[in-house]
Design a protein around this motif. Structure first.
Motif, PDB file in Angstrom:
ATOM      1  N   ALA A   3       0.832  -1.205   0.000  1.00 31.08           N
ATOM      2  CA  ALA A   3       0.000   0.000   0.000  1.00 31.08           C
ATOM      3  C   ALA A   3       0.868   1.258   0.000  1.00 31.08           C
ATOM      4  N   LEU A   4       1.951   1.235   0.774  1.00 28.92           N
ATOM      5  CA  LEU A   4       2.879   2.372   0.790  1.00 28.92           C
ATOM      6  C   LEU A   4       3.628   2.468  -0.539  1.00 28.92           C
ATOM      7  N   LYS A   5       4.015   1.324  -1.077  1.00 29.53           N
ATOM      8  CA  LYS A   5       4.723   1.295  -2.367  1.00 29.53           C
ATOM      9  C   LYS A   5       3.856   1.874  -3.484  1.00 29.53           C
ATOM     10  N   TYR A   6       2.551   1.627  -3.424  1.00 27.52           N
ATOM     11  CA  TYR A   6       1.632   2.191  -4.416  1.00 27.52           C
ATOM     12  C   TYR A   6       1.749   3.715  -4.442  1.00 27.52           C
ATOM     13  N   ILE A   7       1.824   4.329  -3.277  1.00 25.65           N
ATOM     14  CA  ILE A   7       1.961   5.778  -3.209  1.00 25.65           C
ATOM     15  C   ILE A   7       3.324   6.205  -3.749  1.00 25.65           C
ATOM     16  N   LEU A   8       4.375   5.532  -3.312  1.00 26.24           N
ATOM     17  CA  LEU A   8       5.722   5.877  -3.761  1.00 26.24           C
ATOM     18  C   LEU A   8       5.852   5.769  -5.280  1.00 26.24           C
ATOM     19  N   ASP A   9       5.219   4.770  -5.859  1.00 29.95           N
ATOM     20  CA  ASP A   9       5.326   4.540  -7.302  1.00 29.95           C
ATOM     21  C   ASP A   9       4.429   5.444  -8.140  1.00 29.95           C
ATOM     22  N   ASN A  10       3.352   5.949  -7.567  1.00 28.09           N
ATOM     23  CA  ASN A  10       2.353   6.642  -8.380  1.00 28.09           C
ATOM     24  C   ASN A  10       2.058   8.091  -8.010  1.00 28.09           C
ATOM     25  N   TYR A  11       2.494   8.544  -6.850  1.00 25.83           N
ATOM     26  CA  TYR A  11       2.099   9.878  -6.385  1.00 25.83           C
ATOM     27  C   TYR A  11       2.605  11.004  -7.293  1.00 25.83           C
ATOM     28  N   GLN A  12       3.864  10.934  -7.713  1.00 22.46           N
ATOM     29  CA  GLN A  12       4.429  12.025  -8.527  1.00 22.46           C
ATOM     30  C   GLN A  12       3.595  12.300  -9.775  1.00 22.46           C
ATOM     31  N   GLY A  13       3.211  11.276 -10.511  1.00 25.15           N
ATOM     32  CA  GLY A  13       2.402  11.453 -11.713  1.00 25.15           C
ATOM     33  C   GLY A  13       0.994  11.921 -11.405  1.00 25.15           C
ATOM     34  N   THR A  14       0.489  11.504 -10.266  1.00 23.58           N
ATOM     35  CA  THR A  14      -0.860  11.865  -9.840  1.00 23.58           C
ATOM     36  C   THR A  14      -0.978  13.350  -9.543  1.00 23.58           C
ATOM     37  N   ALA A  72       9.722  13.995  -0.639  1.00 22.05           N
ATOM     38  CA  ALA A  72       9.192  14.789  -1.748  1.00 22.05           C
ATOM     39  C   ALA A  72       9.449  14.119  -3.095  1.00 22.05           C
ATOM     40  N   ASP A  73      10.575  13.428  -3.226  1.00 20.71           N
ATOM     41  CA  ASP A  73      10.884  12.759  -4.499  1.00 20.71           C
ATOM     42  C   ASP A  73      10.298  11.346  -4.563  1.00 20.71           C
ATOM     43  N   MET A  74       9.521  10.969  -3.540  1.00 17.57           N
ATOM     44  CA  MET A  74       8.891   9.648  -3.415  1.00 17.57           C
ATOM     45  C   MET A  74       9.927   8.528  -3.396  1.00 17.57           C
ATOM     46  N   GLY A  75      11.120   8.869  -2.880  1.00 16.43           N
ATOM     47  CA  GLY A  75      12.185   7.887  -2.750  1.00 16.43           C
ATOM     48  C   GLY A  75      12.073   7.052  -1.486  1.00 16.43           C
ATOM     49  N   GLY A  76      11.073   7.327  -0.660  1.00 14.73           N
ATOM     50  CA  GLY A  76      10.888   6.557   0.560  1.00 14.73           C
ATOM     51  C   GLY A  76       9.855   7.191   1.468  1.00 14.73           C
ATOM     52  N   VAL A  77       9.596   6.506   2.552  1.00  7.42           N
ATOM     53  CA  VAL A  77       8.677   6.981   3.576  1.00  7.42           C
ATOM     54  C   VAL A  77       9.350   6.695   4.914  1.00  7.42           C
ATOM     55  N   TYR A  78       9.194   7.599   5.860  1.00  5.78           N
ATOM     56  CA  TYR A  78       9.852   7.400   7.140  1.00  5.78           C
ATOM     57  C   TYR A  78       9.010   7.948   8.280  1.00  5.78           C
ATOM     58  N   TYR A 103      -0.175  15.916 -10.904  1.00  6.40           N
ATOM     59  CA  TYR A 103      -0.435  16.831 -12.005  1.00  6.40           C
ATOM     60  C   TYR A 103      -1.820  16.646 -12.603  1.00  6.40           C
ATOM     61  N   GLY A 104      -2.602  15.773 -11.999  1.00  5.50           N
ATOM     62  CA  GLY A 104      -3.963  15.521 -12.463  1.00  5.50           C
ATOM     63  C   GLY A 104      -4.990  16.195 -11.572  1.00  5.50           C
ATOM     64  N   SER A 105      -6.224  15.878 -11.806  1.00  7.70           N
ATOM     65  CA  SER A 105      -7.341  16.416 -11.041  1.00  7.70           C
ATOM     66  C   SER A 105      -7.219  16.006  -9.578  1.00  7.70           C
ATOM     67  N   PHE A 106      -7.520  16.910  -8.671  1.00  2.00           N
ATOM     68  CA  PHE A 106      -7.411  16.644  -7.242  1.00  2.00           C
ATOM     69  C   PHE A 106      -8.682  16.021  -6.666  1.00  2.00           C
ATOM     70  N   LYS A 107      -9.810  16.596  -7.021  1.00  2.16           N
ATOM     71  CA  LYS A 107     -11.084  16.207  -6.423  1.00  2.16           C
ATOM     72  C   LYS A 107     -11.434  14.738  -6.727  1.00  2.16           C
ATOM     73  N   ASN A 108     -11.789  13.987  -5.677  1.00  3.07           N
ATOM     74  CA  ASN A 108     -12.237  12.594  -5.767  1.00  3.07           C
ATOM     75  C   ASN A 108     -11.225  11.652  -6.420  1.00  3.07           C
ATOM     76  N   HIS A 109      -9.952  11.972  -6.353  1.00  3.34           N
ATOM     77  CA  HIS A 109      -8.926  11.132  -6.978  1.00  3.34           C
ATOM     78  C   HIS A 109      -8.673   9.885  -6.139  1.00  3.34           C
ATOM     79  N   GLU A 110      -8.409   8.773  -6.797  1.00  3.99           N
ATOM     80  CA  GLU A 110      -8.144   7.496  -6.129  1.00  3.99           C
ATOM     81  C   GLU A 110      -6.952   7.589  -5.170  1.00  3.99           C
ATOM     82  N   MET A 111      -5.957   8.381  -5.488  1.00  7.40           N
ATOM     83  CA  MET A 111      -4.782   8.500  -4.614  1.00  7.40           C
ATOM     84  C   MET A 111      -5.179   9.061  -3.248  1.00  7.40           C
ATOM     85  N   GLY A 112      -6.049  10.050  -3.247  1.00  8.02           N
ATOM     86  CA  GLY A 112      -6.533  10.602  -1.987  1.00  8.02           C
ATOM     87  C   GLY A 112      -7.282   9.559  -1.189  1.00  8.02           C
ATOM     88  N   ASN A 113      -8.128   8.796  -1.853  1.00  6.46           N
ATOM     89  CA  ASN A 113      -8.859   7.723  -1.188  1.00  6.46           C
ATOM     90  C   ASN A 113      -7.902   6.676  -0.627  1.00  6.46           C
TER      91      ASN A 113
END
Length: 103
Positions: free
Chosen positions: A4-15, A88-94, A17-27
């Protein structure tokens, strides 16, 4: 939890730049991971609550997930709490160490 954390690390940067409202990443951050933490840690909802944030109205550079103790802390701006901070670069979570100079 790791996936679940890896999903964010792998996809957040591209996300960001897209629409904010009701986005799957926020969910994912506000609900999916929140529920995983609560279940895996067996947290009592009467004592703890979990908040995840990808921003307010627009994407934040650094998303986070916090575990608050209801009697002590109600927001991420005051009190004591555990926080998962994504780089910030999605290189990890701590989880940052507590600042002892605050005590």
């Amino acid at each position: 939890m790791g996936e679940a954390l890896k999903y964010i690390l792998d996809n957040y940067q591209g996300t960001r730049y897209g629409s904010f409202k009701n986005h799957e990443m926020g969910n994912h951050l506000r609900n999916v991971i929140k529920n995983m933490i609560a279940e895996e840690a067996e947290l009592d909802e009467n004592r703890f609550f979990i908040v995840g944030s990808v921003g307010q109205g627009q994407w934040t550079e650094i998303p986070w997930i916090s575990i608050f103790i209801r009697d002590i802390t109600t927001t991420a701006t005051t009190g004591y709490y555990v926080v998962y901070l994504f780089k910030a670069d999605m290189g990890g979570v701590y989880i940052p160490e507590p600042r002892l100079d605050l005590f």
